[in-house]
Design an enzyme around this catalytic site. Structure first.
Site, mmCIF file in Angstrom:
data_model
loop_
_atom_site.group_PDB
_atom_site.id
_atom_site.type_symbol
_atom_site.label_atom_id
_atom_site.label_comp_id
_atom_site.label_asym_id
_atom_site.label_seq_id
_atom_site.Cartn_x
_atom_site.Cartn_y
_atom_site.Cartn_z
ATOM 1 N N LYS A 1 -30.496 4.689 63.905
ATOM 2 C CA LYS A 1 -30.696 4.621 62.452
ATOM 3 C C LYS A 1 -32.104 4.174 62.070
ATOM 4 C CE LYS A 1 -25.907 3.775 61.032
ATOM 5 N NZ LYS A 1 -24.979 2.936 60.238
ATOM 6 N N ASP B 1 -24.639 4.277 53.596
ATOM 7 C CA ASP B 1 -23.816 3.099 53.931
ATOM 8 C C ASP B 1 -23.737 2.132 52.742
ATOM 9 O OD1 ASP B 1 -23.045 3.751 56.513
ATOM 10 O OD2 ASP B 1 -24.785 2.784 57.443
#
Ligand code: NAP
Length: 307
Positions: free
Chosen positions: A77, A113
């Site tokens: 990420k 997220d």
């Protein structure tokens, strides 16, 4: 949105390890419910000296139109940020990318997220006064990893005061310094993840979020909450772990009569937001929810390492 003069959407997930990821099931179920052709593949990249070169090759395939959307999970990420052409303000603020889009020939790194967590939080606990003025509502976030960054950002942006409870104070300090550098007005603090350090905060907490992997399969009997410490008397609790759906922390919260949810709602919401960016269409959460429930019932799928 992609012009689909092609056989279907080619979507996928970059990360490692991935073999038991739930994402293909969620996305395939949603694509089918939307009446869209397509597939969601796994693109595992083994960590090593060739990792970045492999990421670049894969992202070039997306630039050329052979892949229409990519999700990114642990451990890439952060690494992938250098390989995209630009970032959304959310991804930039969190310092992590979990979704890649193609816009006008450029690869854009996004992070679903944070909005995924916050949307699910609002649905799970409508009683929480979202968007309160800073300092009025306080949340305790356990952990300072990638997920904690997204959660802390989402809460702080909505006006919450957030205290991050950690075993590693340096990592938390770095996270808070990064967030403060971008948004000086955020109300953020740190404390040790111990009964002694958390106890004085208990009366002020409206929300506790477990953003550590403690309790995740195979370590299902462990709870991140310090032993002997009661939970805050008026708090809602959110466990980001979703494997298993019912963790030791969730049982502990229920035993004390407090409201609690698992991370499966966030998992679905972050996936749905990514699919909406790629297709430009509303994604039916219910189709993803049914796929997640079915995956949770399947023992072979619960032994997973995806985050
Ligand atoms: P990460 O980057 O590895 O961070 C983990 C954090 O937890 C670190 O701060 C780490 O502390 C702390 N930690 C680990 N073991 C601990 C222990 N035994 N006691 C206290 N603290 C501990 O992981 P992540 O990506 O943030 O993921 C965290 C969890 O969230 C995972 O279970 C993942 O599956 C879940 N998650 C769920 C979703 C969802 O959609 N529901 C999305 C993302 C992540 P140190 O710095 O001291 O190691």
């Amino acid at each position: 949105m992609i012009d689909m003069g092609m056989p279907g959407y080619c979507l996928g997930l970059i990360g490692y390890p991935l073999q038991r990821s739930m994402s293909p099931r969620l996305h395939s179920a949603a694509l089918e419910a939307m009446g869209l052709a397509g597939e969601y593949r796994l693109y595992p990249i083994t960590p090593g000296p060739e990792t970045y070169a492999e990421l670049v090759v894969l992202l070039d395939r997306m630039r050329q139109g052979a892949i229409h959307g990519l999700n990114v999970t642990i451990p890439y990420k952060t690494v992938v940020r250098a390989a995209v052409d630009d970032e959304t303000p959310t991804a930039h603020s969190i310092g992590a990318v979990n979704t890649i889009l193609l816009q006008n020939g450029r690869l854009i790194g996004d992070n679903t997220d944070a909005p995924g967590f916050f949307t699910d939080l609002q649905q799970a606990f409508p009683q929480l006064n979202q968007g309160a003025a800073p300092g009025i509502q306080e949340a305790l976030v356990l952990g300072a990893g990638g997920a904690a960054r997204a959660v802390t950002f989402a809460l702080a942006q909505a006006g919450w005061r957030v205290t991050v409870a950690v075993r590693n104070l340096d990592r938390a300090a770095a996270m808070i310094a990064d967030l403060h550098a971008l948004r000086p007005a955020f109300s953020l603090g740190i404390c040790g993840l111990s009964a002694e350090k958390i106890r004085p905060r208990l009366p002020y907490l409206s929300l506790v979020v477990n953003a550590t992997p403690v309790g995740m399969i195979p370590d299902v009997e462990r709870s991140p909450w310090p032993e002997g410490l009661p939970l805050p008397p008026n708090a809602c609790c959110y466990d980001l772990v979703y494997k298993p759906l019912e963790t030791a922390f969730i049982r502990q919260v229920r035993d004390q009569g407090l409201p609690v949810v698992s991370g499966v709602g966030m998992l679905i919401e972050q996936a749905a937001l990514a699919l909406e960016s790629w297709t430009g269409r509303q994604v039916p959460r219910q189709a993803m929810r049914l796929a997640a429930d079915s995956a949770a019932r399947s023992p072979a799928r619960t032994q997973t390492e995806e985050r």
